[in-house]
Design a protein around this motif. Structure first.
Motif, PDB file in Angstrom:
ATOM      1  N   LEU A 256       0.799  -1.229   0.000  1.00  0.00           N
ATOM      2  CA  LEU A 256       0.000   0.000   0.000  1.00  0.00           C
ATOM      3  C   LEU A 256       0.833   1.282   0.000  1.00  0.00           C
ATOM      4  O   LEU A 256       0.401   2.301  -0.520  1.00  0.00           O
ATOM      5  CB  LEU A 256      -0.949   0.012   1.205  1.00  0.00           C
ATOM      6  CG  LEU A 256      -2.027  -1.079   1.202  1.00  0.00           C
ATOM      7  CD1 LEU A 256      -2.878  -0.988   2.464  1.00  0.00           C
ATOM      8  CD2 LEU A 256      -2.913  -0.964  -0.033  1.00  0.00           C
ATOM      9  N   GLY A 257       1.997   1.273   0.642  1.00  0.00           N
ATOM     10  CA  GLY A 257       2.855   2.446   0.628  1.00  0.00           C
ATOM     11  C   GLY A 257       2.492   3.524   1.628  1.00  0.00           C
ATOM     12  O   GLY A 257       3.023   4.629   1.565  1.00  0.00           O
ATOM     13  N   TYR A 258       1.607   3.221   2.594  1.00  0.00           N
ATOM     14  CA  TYR A 258       1.234   4.230   3.589  1.00  0.00           C
ATOM     15  C   TYR A 258       2.345   4.410   4.620  1.00  0.00           C
ATOM     16  O   TYR A 258       3.233   3.573   4.757  1.00  0.00           O
ATOM     17  CB  TYR A 258      -0.067   3.832   4.304  1.00  0.00           C
ATOM     18  CG  TYR A 258       0.106   2.689   5.286  1.00  0.00           C
ATOM     19  CD1 TYR A 258       0.534   2.931   6.589  1.00  0.00           C
ATOM     20  CD2 TYR A 258      -0.154   1.372   4.918  1.00  0.00           C
ATOM     21  CE1 TYR A 258       0.718   1.892   7.483  1.00  0.00           C
ATOM     22  CE2 TYR A 258       0.018   0.338   5.812  1.00  0.00           C
ATOM     23  CZ  TYR A 258       0.453   0.600   7.096  1.00  0.00           C
ATOM     24  OH  TYR A 258       0.641  -0.431   7.978  1.00  0.00           O
ATOM     25  N   CYS A 259       2.290   5.517   5.364  1.00  0.00           N
ATOM     26  CA  CYS A 259       3.184   5.738   6.493  1.00  0.00           C
ATOM     27  C   CYS A 259       2.317   6.052   7.715  1.00  0.00           C
ATOM     28  O   CYS A 259       1.620   7.064   7.750  1.00  0.00           O
ATOM     29  CB  CYS A 259       4.146   6.892   6.215  1.00  0.00           C
ATOM     30  SG  CYS A 259       5.368   7.141   7.539  1.00  0.00           S
ATOM     31  N   MET A 260       2.359   5.188   8.712  1.00  0.00           N
ATOM     32  CA  MET A 260       1.563   5.360   9.910  1.00  0.00           C
ATOM     33  C   MET A 260       2.079   6.543  10.730  1.00  0.00           C
ATOM     34  O   MET A 260       3.285   6.737  10.874  1.00  0.00           O
ATOM     35  CB  MET A 260       1.619   4.066  10.749  1.00  0.00           C
ATOM     36  CG  MET A 260       0.699   4.040  11.950  1.00  0.00           C
ATOM     37  SD  MET A 260       0.808   2.452  12.860  1.00  0.00           S
ATOM     38  CE  MET A 260      -0.156   1.379  11.783  1.00  0.00           C
ATOM     39  N   SER A 261       1.169   7.342  11.254  1.00  0.00           N
ATOM     40  CA  SER A 261       1.555   8.512  12.042  1.00  0.00           C
ATOM     41  C   SER A 261       2.184   8.087  13.364  1.00  0.00           C
ATOM     42  O   SER A 261       1.983   6.961  13.844  1.00  0.00           O
ATOM     43  CB  SER A 261       0.330   9.383  12.314  1.00  0.00           C
ATOM     44  OG  SER A 261      -0.577   8.724  13.182  1.00  0.00           O
ATOM     45  N   ASP A 262       2.937   9.013  13.976  1.00  0.00           N
ATOM     46  CA  ASP A 262       3.532   8.736  15.280  1.00  0.00           C
ATOM     47  C   ASP A 262       2.466   8.387  16.308  1.00  0.00           C
ATOM     48  O   ASP A 262       2.655   7.488  17.134  1.00  0.00           O
ATOM     49  CB  ASP A 262       4.329   9.953  15.762  1.00  0.00           C
ATOM     50  CG  ASP A 262       5.638  10.122  15.024  1.00  0.00           C
ATOM     51  OD1 ASP A 262       5.953   9.265  14.173  1.00  0.00           O
ATOM     52  OD2 ASP A 262       6.348  11.101  15.290  1.00  0.00           O
ATOM     53  N   GLU A 263       1.357   9.113  16.271  1.00  0.00           N
ATOM     54  CA  GLU A 263       0.285   8.864  17.236  1.00  0.00           C
ATOM     55  C   GLU A 263      -0.252   7.447  17.114  1.00  0.00           C
ATOM     56  O   GLU A 263      -0.474   6.760  18.122  1.00  0.00           O
ATOM     57  CB  GLU A 263      -0.842   9.871  17.022  1.00  0.00           C
ATOM     58  CG  GLU A 263      -2.000   9.720  17.992  1.00  0.00           C
ATOM     59  CD  GLU A 263      -3.106  10.726  17.743  1.00  0.00           C
ATOM     60  OE1 GLU A 263      -4.145  10.633  18.423  1.00  0.00           O
ATOM     61  OE2 GLU A 263      -2.929  11.599  16.867  1.00  0.00           O
ATOM     62  N   ARG A 264      -0.433   6.982  15.882  1.00  0.00           N
ATOM     63  CA  ARG A 264      -0.970   5.638  15.678  1.00  0.00           C
ATOM     64  C   ARG A 264       0.081   4.571  16.008  1.00  0.00           C
ATOM     65  O   ARG A 264      -0.254   3.492  16.488  1.00  0.00           O
ATOM     66  CB  ARG A 264      -1.475   5.487  14.248  1.00  0.00           C
ATOM     67  CG  ARG A 264      -2.725   6.335  13.976  1.00  0.00           C
ATOM     68  CD  ARG A 264      -3.161   6.239  12.524  1.00  0.00           C
ATOM     69  NE  ARG A 264      -3.624   4.894  12.190  1.00  0.00           N
ATOM     70  CZ  ARG A 264      -4.836   4.438  12.468  1.00  0.00           C
ATOM     71  NH1 ARG A 264      -5.709   5.194  13.107  1.00  0.00           N
ATOM     72  NH2 ARG A 264      -5.186   3.217  12.117  1.00  0.00           N
TER      73      ARG A 264
END
Length: 468
Positions: A256-264
């Motif tokens: 997918l190529g997403y980048c999870m946020s620090d919060e998540r």
């Protein structure tokens, strides 16, 4: 107050937004910028580097800086996945071996396996460093570098991990034969046959191969193409099933190529601690983001040693060196022993070569160029899909890495399409191999890190005709 180079960068960005410089146009040279704005060469270079880090422009060797192409606005992205909410044994991964074998056929247009073309990697520098290390460490490379591995390499990895907000000691790291072995060791350390493992959906098929080989069951968790794994759904699965481990690729996931946020990321680690579940983090694409800063890792929020952080240099230095690592936290002793009994050690020469390449600092300079090339490759492939594929095709908009997840019209069978493509000399990865339950029948994954030429362009046009 903005620094002078930031003012110059904003000036150039405004010109790009207003159409003064369009996609593919060459920007003024450093000398021209000096003359136009009465600034130093260092200020001009800093301004260009800022725009480069923001993904607005790209450097082309011995040519200058150009406005980067952007994905076609008409292509929508796929929706969040909706996999079955029950564990299932993993089967049918034999198709993956045929996909991998196709990469060895030079007559094939390689769009299937997520392996960068040699031109995307610093192959000549790797060759020179290999030769240098083989002489410098002539006696040492003839023997084993027993686990946990080369102290020089572990020291360099610890330094790099500190830049992601993760403070680890070289003594916390075990060197492996690539990231795939790191994940295998992690799963062997925290599970038994028959246990349940939570995974992203879709997920990298290499994960499924490991799960299948260890006789584990997988439960697929819904995943959004920009936000990542749905943590609410993961929590519900943890309440319903005795999950032993969760595998995630939080930075520029494949496919997918997403980048999870620090919060998540922080929320994910806290969730795993609450249910006492091991979190296996695959960060193999973490260095290949298109933005200004390298993202954090989930391991940075690990206070209980429950995160097993895995990565390698296969995507950023050399696939063939097979140098990876794992930071196993509380499972260190078990992972170290499993590594030893599995294959004694990772190759000594490869470890010392990577250590030497990292020590000089040139790796970070290379990554700046590599990230730009990967971003350009993504944009180029997206434009070709926009041109050749049906109008209702959907494509991800990755924040890093070099693969695209493509949703085709609903009546398309991706497995049959992949077979037709192979007969036409084109390798693609069909969607069902990215799911434990063979979902994603009308999806394919495309590797964008290929040498773009007429063969590749014709291959995309051929795929478009096969899809109809």
């Amino acid at each position: 107050m903005a620094l002078l180079y930031e003012v110059i960068a904003d000036h150039l960005l405004t010109a790009i937004d207003q159409g003064v410089y369009r996609q593919g146009d060459r920007l003024p040279s450093v000398r021209k910028l000096r003359e136009q704005h009465n600034i130093s060469a260092a200020t001009a270079v800093a301004a260009l580097h800022q725009l480069e880090d923001q993904g607005c422009i790209e450097a082309r060797e011995r040519s200058g800086y150009y406005v980067r192409s952007r994905p076609s606005a008409r292509l929508r992205e796929p929706a969040a996945s909706r996999p079955p909410s029950r564990p299932t044994p993993v089967t049918g991964q034999d198709m993956v071996l045929r996909l991998a074998q196709a990469t060895n056929d030079p007559s094939m247009v390689q769009l299937g396996a997520a392996v960068p073309a040699p031109s995307f990697l610093p192959t000549q520098r790797v060759e020179r460093t290999l030769a240098s290390c083989s002489l410098r460490y002539r006696n040492r490379v003839a023997g084993y570098e027993f686990p946990p591995g080369s102290p020089e390499l572990r020291r360099q990895i610890a330094r790099r991990m500190s830049e992601t907000g993760c403070q680890v000691s070289p003594d916390d790291i075990v060197i492996t034969n690539g990231c795939q072995e790191a994940i295998t060791l992690a799963l062997r350390a925290v599970t038994q046959p028959g246990d349940i493992v939570a995974i992203e959906s879709p997920t990298f098929y290499g994960m499924l191969q490991v799960i299948e080989s260890l006789a584990l069951k997988a439960i697929e968790i819904p995943t959004h193409p920009r936000e990542g794994m749905a943590l609410e759904a993961l929590q519900l699965a943890c309440e319903q099933w005795p999950i032993k481990a969760c595998i995630v690729v939080p930075n520029y996931s494949n496919p997918l190529g997403y980048c999870m946020s620090d919060e998540r990321k922080r929320e994910l680690v806290n969730l795993m601690n609450r249910y006492r579940i091991a979190l296996i983090e695959d960060d193999v694409y973490g260095d290949l983001g298109f933005g200004l800063h390298r993202p954090s890792v989930a391991k940075a929020w690990d206070t209980e040693g429950r995160v097993l952080h895995c990565s390698s240099f296969s995507k950023s230095l050399s696939s063939g060196l097979r140098v990876g690592w794992i930071v196993p936290g509380q499972y260190f002793e078990k992972v170290e022993y499993l590594k030893y009994v599995t294959n004694l050690a990772a190759p000594t020469l490869a470890q010392l070569t990577v250590a030497q390449m990292l020590e000089g600092g040139s790796h970070d300079r290379y990554l700046r160029q590599a990230r730009n090339r990967y971003a350009r490759a993504i944009g180029r492939m997206t434009e070709a899909i926009s041109l050749y594929f049906p109008r209702d095709t959907r494509v991800t908009q990755p924040a890093g890495g070099f693969v695209l997840w493509v949703e085709l019209p609903g009546d398309i069978n991706a497995v049959e399409l992949a077979q037709q493509a192979l007969r036409a000399g084109i390798s693609i990865a069909p969607g069902p191999i990215f799911s434990a339950t063979q979902k994603y029948r009308n999806f394919i994954r495309l590797n964008c890190a290929c040498e773009w030429d007429e063969r590749v362009d014709r291959a995309l046009a051929t795929l478009g005709r096969l899809i109809g």
